[in-house]
Design an enzyme around this catalytic site. Structure first.
Site, PDB file in Angstrom:
ATOM      1  N   HIS A  86      94.119   6.691 107.580  1.00 39.62           N
ATOM      2  CA  HIS A  86      95.231   7.851 107.959  1.00 39.62           C
ATOM      3  C   HIS A  86      95.764   8.465 106.685  1.00 39.62           C
ATOM      4  CE1 HIS A  86      95.993   6.093 112.295  1.00 39.62           C
ATOM      5  NE2 HIS A  86      94.535   6.248 112.115  1.00 39.62           N
ATOM      6  N   GLU A 118      98.995   8.976 105.773  1.00 35.77           N
ATOM      7  CA  GLU A 118     100.117   8.192 105.000  1.00 35.77           C
ATOM      8  C   GLU A 118      99.698   7.174 104.221  1.00 35.77           C
ATOM      9  OE1 GLU A 118     101.858   9.620 109.166  1.00 35.77           O
ATOM     10  OE2 GLU A 118      99.779   8.578 108.184  1.00 35.77           O
ATOM     11  N   CYS A 150     101.838   6.286 112.870  1.00 38.68           N
ATOM     12  CA  CYS A 150     101.604   5.565 114.021  1.00 38.68           C
ATOM     13  C   CYS A 150     102.202   4.295 113.981  1.00 38.68           C
ATOM     14  CB  CYS A 150      99.959   5.407 113.978  1.00 38.68           C
ATOM     15  SG  CYS A 150      99.303   4.491 112.490  1.00 38.68           S
ATOM     16  N   CYS A 192     100.563   2.871 110.154  1.00 37.43           N
ATOM     17  CA  CYS A 192     101.240   3.511 109.065  1.00 37.43           C
ATOM     18  C   CYS A 192     102.973   3.350 108.893  1.00 37.43           C
ATOM     19  CB  CYS A 192     100.924   5.166 109.093  1.00 37.43           C
ATOM     20  SG  CYS A 192      99.252   5.548 108.823  1.00 37.43           S
TER      21      CYS A 192
END
Length: 146
Positions: free
Chosen positions: A53, A55, A80, A90
């Site tokens: 992801h 981040e 998330c 994240c």
């Protein structure tokens, strides 16, 4: 407190998200980590490194963890709180990083998981700022999913 600086950095995160390879199973997200002095520390986007992801990728680029003290992470989509693919969400990575402030444009739609990242971050005393005036652009980038 929301400022024009927040809008500037969040717009940059949205622009970074345009680099994402399209996926029918994941959102296109961009992230920018910014120091308290408003200096860019790192960027990341979804699938920049494998299936990571945005981040997660940006955090991975920071070698000096002390630089994260007082930093803000700008993410086009709410970080998330759970992942259908299994790795650490994240929001948890942000909590563990030392970042104390998160700014995002669009709450995660319940397409893949139930998004509760903002609530999880706030429960750990992280300041969360939502700029919904930038959400339409994030929706447009992810129109293949929402």
């Amino acid at each position: 407190m929301t400022t024009h600086i927040d809008a500037y950095w969040l717009t940059k995160a949205i622009e970074v998200s345009r680099n994402c390879p399209l996926s029918s199973t994941a959102f296109s997200v961009g992230a920018v980590i910014v120091s308290p002095e408003s200096r860019e520390l790192a960027t990341g986007y979804s699938r920049e490194i494998g299936s990571q992801h945005a981040e997660e990728t940006a955090l991975q680029k920071i070698t000096d963890r002390a630089a994260l003290d007082g930093a803000t992470i700008y993410s086009s989509l709410e970080p998330c709180s759970s992942r259908s693919s299994g790795p650490v969400p994240c929001a948890k990575l942000i909590i563990d990083s030392g970042i104390r402030r998160v700014v995002f444009a669009y709450r995660e739609p319940s397409v893949f998981v139930i998004g509760q990242g903002a609530e999880l971050l706030e429960a750990h005393d992280i300041v969360v700022v939502e700029l919904p005036e930038l959400a339409e652009e994030v929706k447009a980038i992810n129109r293949h999913l929402v």
